[in-house]
Write a protein that holds these residues in place. Sequence first.
Motif, short mmCIF file in Angstrom:
data_model
loop_
_atom_site.label_atom_id
_atom_site.label_comp_id
_atom_site.label_asym_id
_atom_site.label_seq_id
_atom_site.Cartn_x
_atom_site.Cartn_y
_atom_site.Cartn_z
N ARG A 168 -23.69 48.43 18.04
CA ARG A 168 -25.22 47.61 19.00
C ARG A 168 -26.50 48.56 17.45
O ARG A 168 -25.80 49.48 16.78
CB ARG A 168 -25.18 48.50 20.16
CG ARG A 168 -24.89 47.31 21.08
CD ARG A 168 -25.25 46.28 21.45
NE ARG A 168 -26.79 45.87 21.29
CZ ARG A 168 -27.02 45.80 21.52
NH1 ARG A 168 -26.88 46.36 23.82
NH2 ARG A 168 -28.52 45.61 21.90
N VAL A 177 -31.56 47.99 19.55
CA VAL A 177 -32.02 46.51 19.34
C VAL A 177 -32.17 45.39 20.58
O VAL A 177 -30.60 45.47 21.04
CB VAL A 177 -31.77 45.54 18.56
CG1 VAL A 177 -32.27 44.10 17.63
CG2 VAL A 177 -32.34 46.27 16.94
N ARG A 179 -30.12 42.40 22.90
CA ARG A 179 -29.65 41.03 22.90
C ARG A 179 -30.41 40.31 23.06
O ARG A 179 -31.11 40.04 22.77
CB ARG A 179 -28.44 40.91 24.14
CG ARG A 179 -26.80 42.44 24.14
CD ARG A 179 -26.50 42.63 25.53
NE ARG A 179 -25.71 43.75 25.10
CZ ARG A 179 -24.23 43.54 24.15
NH1 ARG A 179 -24.49 42.52 24.55
NH2 ARG A 179 -23.42 44.45 24.54
N GLN A 181 -31.95 39.78 20.03
CA GLN A 181 -32.42 39.47 19.02
C GLN A 181 -31.64 39.42 17.60
O GLN A 181 -30.10 39.89 17.61
CB GLN A 181 -33.48 40.53 18.48
CG GLN A 181 -34.55 40.86 19.55
CD GLN A 181 -35.23 41.56 19.17
OE1 GLN A 181 -35.83 41.99 18.43
NE2 GLN A 181 -36.73 41.68 20.66
N ALA A 184 -28.30 42.86 16.44
CA ALA A 184 -28.68 43.49 18.26
C ALA A 184 -26.69 43.64 17.76
O ALA A 184 -26.64 45.09 18.25
CB ALA A 184 -28.83 42.99 19.09
#
Length: 255
Positions: A168, A177, A179, A181, A184
């Motif tokens: 991640r 970040v 999920r 995006q 991510a």
Amino acid sequence: MKIDLNSDMGEGFGRWSIADDDGLMDVISSANIACGFHAGDYAIMDRTVLAAKARQVGIGAHPGLPDLMGFGRRPMAVSDTEMEAMLACQIGALQGIAARHGHRVTHVSYHAAFGTMANADEGRALRLARVIAALDRELTVFCMPGQLSERAAQTAGLRVLTLFLADRAYTAEGALVPRGQPGAVIHDLASVRARVRRFLEDGVVETIDGGRLPVKARSILVHSDTPGSLALAQAVRAEIAAVGAELTPAHLLAD
């Protein structure tokens, strides 16, 4: 150096599975087992506990929200009292299955939205930590560094093990970040290996914007539902071996 490698396990339901749990169990040192709310069921929990015991893998409860359709990733309008009951129910269920097979639950790792909600309010985080302590004061709480759950667990007298998430992306502030995006979730093996090597050698991770973020952690997490999770876990384990670290279940790590 001793370090744990953990993964979320048993996240299928009935006849459906989403990861190669048997393969992953040969690679990791600790398993976070879904307890039937966001995923898993009594039969899967039973098989997963047996598989972990056979490989001397430590086991922990992976409690989530009761949302099979959303895989526990959607926040729900529930009270703190309801979350306390959900938590006790899931940990207790896994403890019962583990006891039946002569194994022992040694840690708790919140899943997705359950963890997000736990870390959104200091009072809630402490109430949940006290539930864990009431069930077994020797349980270790898994969390990311700096989360409210870390401080709450310490206040409740529980041991904490902080995590580095290999697959991640991190923000500059140390959060994940979200999920959905771009970037991510990290799927590229070479990128994962480079991130893990940098974490093991320098204690830092490159953030989504190219910055350098210190990460203090004793366990590395690979999500089993990430596509190619077995290969990712194998790559992480190879990096652990390459730097001369010793793979060790979380409950056997000294403070």
